[in-house]
Write a protein that holds these residues in place. Structure first.
Motif, short mmCIF file in Angstrom:
data_model
loop_
_atom_site.label_atom_id
_atom_site.label_comp_id
_atom_site.label_asym_id
_atom_site.label_seq_id
_atom_site.Cartn_x
_atom_site.Cartn_y
_atom_site.Cartn_z
N ASP A 70 -3.96 4.98 -3.36
CA ASP A 70 -3.49 6.31 -3.76
C ASP A 70 -4.65 7.31 -3.62
O ASP A 70 -5.46 7.48 -4.53
CB ASP A 70 -2.98 6.24 -5.21
CG ASP A 70 -2.40 7.57 -5.70
OD1 ASP A 70 -2.70 8.62 -5.09
OD2 ASP A 70 -1.67 7.56 -6.71
N GLY A 71 -4.72 7.93 -2.46
CA GLY A 71 -5.83 8.82 -2.13
C GLY A 71 -6.12 9.91 -3.16
O GLY A 71 -7.23 10.00 -3.68
N ILE A 92 -19.37 0.91 -3.96
CA ILE A 92 -19.07 -0.26 -3.15
C ILE A 92 -17.57 -0.30 -2.90
O ILE A 92 -16.76 -0.48 -3.81
CB ILE A 92 -19.53 -1.57 -3.82
CG1 ILE A 92 -21.04 -1.52 -4.15
CG2 ILE A 92 -19.24 -2.76 -2.88
CD1 ILE A 92 -21.65 -2.83 -4.60
N CYS A 93 -17.20 -0.05 -1.64
CA CYS A 93 -15.80 -0.10 -1.23
C CYS A 93 -15.49 -1.55 -0.90
O CYS A 93 -15.80 -2.03 0.19
CB CYS A 93 -15.56 0.76 0.00
SG CYS A 93 -15.69 2.51 -0.34
N ASN A 94 -14.91 -2.22 -1.86
CA ASN A 94 -14.73 -3.67 -1.73
C ASN A 94 -13.26 -4.11 -1.76
O ASN A 94 -12.93 -5.18 -1.23
CB ASN A 94 -15.51 -4.37 -2.85
CG ASN A 94 -15.18 -5.82 -2.94
OD1 ASN A 94 -15.65 -6.64 -2.13
ND2 ASN A 94 -14.34 -6.18 -3.90
N TRP A 111 1.07 -4.29 8.96
CA TRP A 111 -0.10 -3.73 9.66
C TRP A 111 -0.59 -2.47 8.95
O TRP A 111 -1.78 -2.32 8.65
CB TRP A 111 0.29 -3.42 11.10
CG TRP A 111 -0.71 -2.61 11.86
CD1 TRP A 111 -0.71 -1.25 12.01
CD2 TRP A 111 -1.86 -3.10 12.55
NE1 TRP A 111 -1.79 -0.86 12.76
CE2 TRP A 111 -2.51 -1.97 13.11
CE3 TRP A 111 -2.41 -4.36 12.76
CZ2 TRP A 111 -3.69 -2.08 13.85
CZ3 TRP A 111 -3.58 -4.47 13.51
CH2 TRP A 111 -4.21 -3.34 14.04
N GLU A 112 0.35 -1.57 8.64
CA GLU A 112 -0.05 -0.29 8.04
C GLU A 112 -0.64 -0.47 6.64
O GLU A 112 -1.59 0.22 6.27
CB GLU A 112 1.15 0.67 8.02
CG GLU A 112 1.27 1.40 9.36
CD GLU A 112 2.69 1.85 9.70
OE1 GLU A 112 3.54 1.88 8.80
OE2 GLU A 112 2.93 2.14 10.89
N ARG A 113 -0.08 -1.40 5.90
CA ARG A 113 -0.58 -1.67 4.54
C ARG A 113 -2.04 -2.19 4.60
O ARG A 113 -2.91 -1.74 3.87
CB ARG A 113 0.33 -2.71 3.88
CG ARG A 113 0.11 -2.97 2.42
CD ARG A 113 1.30 -3.78 1.85
NE ARG A 113 1.73 -4.84 2.77
CZ ARG A 113 1.23 -6.08 2.79
NH1 ARG A 113 0.32 -6.44 1.93
NH2 ARG A 113 1.67 -6.97 3.66
N ASN A 118 -7.55 -1.64 3.50
CA ASN A 118 -8.85 -2.20 3.90
C ASN A 118 -9.73 -1.21 4.66
O ASN A 118 -10.94 -1.42 4.75
CB ASN A 118 -8.66 -3.45 4.77
CG ASN A 118 -8.09 -4.62 3.98
OD1 ASN A 118 -7.74 -4.49 2.82
ND2 ASN A 118 -8.00 -5.77 4.63
N LEU A 119 -9.13 -0.15 5.20
CA LEU A 119 -9.94 0.78 6.01
C LEU A 119 -9.78 2.24 5.56
O LEU A 119 -10.77 2.88 5.17
CB LEU A 119 -9.57 0.63 7.50
CG LEU A 119 -10.29 1.54 8.47
CD1 LEU A 119 -11.80 1.37 8.39
CD2 LEU A 119 -9.81 1.28 9.92
N SER A 120 -8.54 2.75 5.59
CA SER A 120 -8.36 4.18 5.30
C SER A 120 -8.81 4.53 3.88
O SER A 120 -9.39 5.60 3.65
CB SER A 120 -6.90 4.58 5.49
OG SER A 120 -6.47 4.23 6.80
N SER A 121 -8.53 3.65 2.93
CA SER A 121 -8.92 3.97 1.55
C SER A 121 -10.44 4.06 1.43
O SER A 121 -10.96 4.84 0.64
CB SER A 121 -8.35 2.93 0.57
OG SER A 121 -9.17 1.77 0.55
N CYS A 122 -11.14 3.27 2.23
CA CYS A 122 -12.62 3.31 2.18
C CYS A 122 -13.13 4.63 2.74
O CYS A 122 -14.12 5.19 2.23
CB CYS A 122 -13.20 2.14 2.97
SG CYS A 122 -12.68 0.54 2.33
N PHE A 123 -12.46 5.13 3.78
CA PHE A 123 -12.83 6.44 4.31
C PHE A 123 -12.64 7.51 3.24
O PHE A 123 -13.54 8.33 2.99
CB PHE A 123 -11.97 6.78 5.55
CG PHE A 123 -12.17 8.19 6.01
CD1 PHE A 123 -13.31 8.56 6.70
CD2 PHE A 123 -11.21 9.17 5.72
CE1 PHE A 123 -13.51 9.88 7.10
CE2 PHE A 123 -11.40 10.49 6.12
CZ PHE A 123 -12.55 10.84 6.82
N ALA A 124 -11.48 7.47 2.58
CA ALA A 124 -11.18 8.50 1.56
C ALA A 124 -12.17 8.43 0.40
O ALA A 124 -12.65 9.47 -0.09
CB ALA A 124 -9.75 8.32 1.06
#
Ligand code: GCO
Length: 255
Positions: A70-71, A92-94, A111-113, A118-124
């Motif tokens: 949840d961005g 730490i984006c873990n 795939w989207e989940r 694992n990736l987009s949430s770490c960017f945010a």
């Protein structure tokens, strides 16, 4: 520079996916080196269960229940946290999830989940945390990548793509944030005995395959990730930036 290369005294750290597994192990290691650690997960009760023994050991731990998927909620939580403590030194984006299916059985939503968590949430999260770190020209962002950031195996398509992306994101963030005082690195764990790996740990053939493939000839205990996190978060890692630190018993060095 401090005389203790591994002291985190006075630092505030946020570790996502920290109610268990590698996140909890890294949180504990940071706290043992003096940091005030905010452990994040989705479930407040699980976080409290994880925090209790740490607090009983005299460590400074706070819980933060928010879904990294949840961005807007995550961003608000990071701003509130940095406001409350006047700083955020370490992120730490873990938090991460897994999905193992032969290719024909993958749905787009799987795939989207995986990519989202694992990736987009770490960017945010990195974007939100960087704002506070850059303001003080000081900070450390650490991504939990994977051996799968550079290797692959069948069935874990989303995971391999996301973890490879996370290693790429580590480099672009290191390039942009380095000049602003923030170091960004990626830890690449090999095969650890965690809940994420419950399914593959229940498969004796796979367990034996990992033991054979890994030069140290065994799976890792969660606590064995702690040193890498402390190193990258502390003065010891001051000139380490844009690095992939494998904690994998040699897995990615061999065929
Ligand atoms: C898998 C595992 C991964 C590995 C790890 C190896 O199914 O491949 O769940 O998470 O443990 O990433 O480097």
């Amino acid at each position: 520079m401090t005389t203790d290369l591994f002291s985190l005294s006075g630092r505030v750290a946020l570790v996502t996916g920290a109610s268990r597994g590698l996140g909890l192990a890294m949180a504990e290691a940071l706290a043992r080196h003096g940091a005030h650690v905010v452990i994040n997960g989705r479930n407040e009760a699980s976080l409290e269960t994880a925090a209790a023994p740490l607090r009983a050991a005299g460590l400074s731990v706070e819980t933060l229940a928010v879904d990294v998927g949840d961005g807007p909620a995550t961003r608000a939580a990071i701003d509130a946290l940095a406001g409350r403590h006047g700083r955020l030194d370490i992120l730490i984006c873990n938090a991460g999830i897994q999905h193992r299916k032969p290719l024909p059985e993958w749905e787009m939503q799987d795939w989207e989940r995986i990519i989202h968590i694992n990736l987009s949430s770490c960017f945010a999260m990195a974007q939100a945390a960087a704002r506070h770190m850059v303001a003080r020209r000081s900070g450390r962002i650490i991504m939990t990548g994977s051996g799968m950031s550079v290797l692959a195996r069948p069935t874990v398509h989303g995971y391999v793509a996301a973890k490879s992306g996370l290693w790429g994101l580590t480099r672009s963030l290191a390039a942009e944030l380095g000049p602003q005082g923030v170091n960004v690195n990626c830890i690449a764990p090999g095969f650890f005995k965690t809940e994420l790996n419950e399914a593959i740990l229940a498969n004796p053939e796979f367990v034996a395959w990992v033991e054979g493939r890994t030069p140290l000839k065994r799976w890792a205990e969660p606590a064995e990730i702690g040193g890498a996190a402390v190193f990258l978060a502390a003065a010891a890692g001051s000139y380490v930036n844009g690095h992939l630190l494998a904690v994998d018993g040699g897995l990615i060095s061999v065929v």
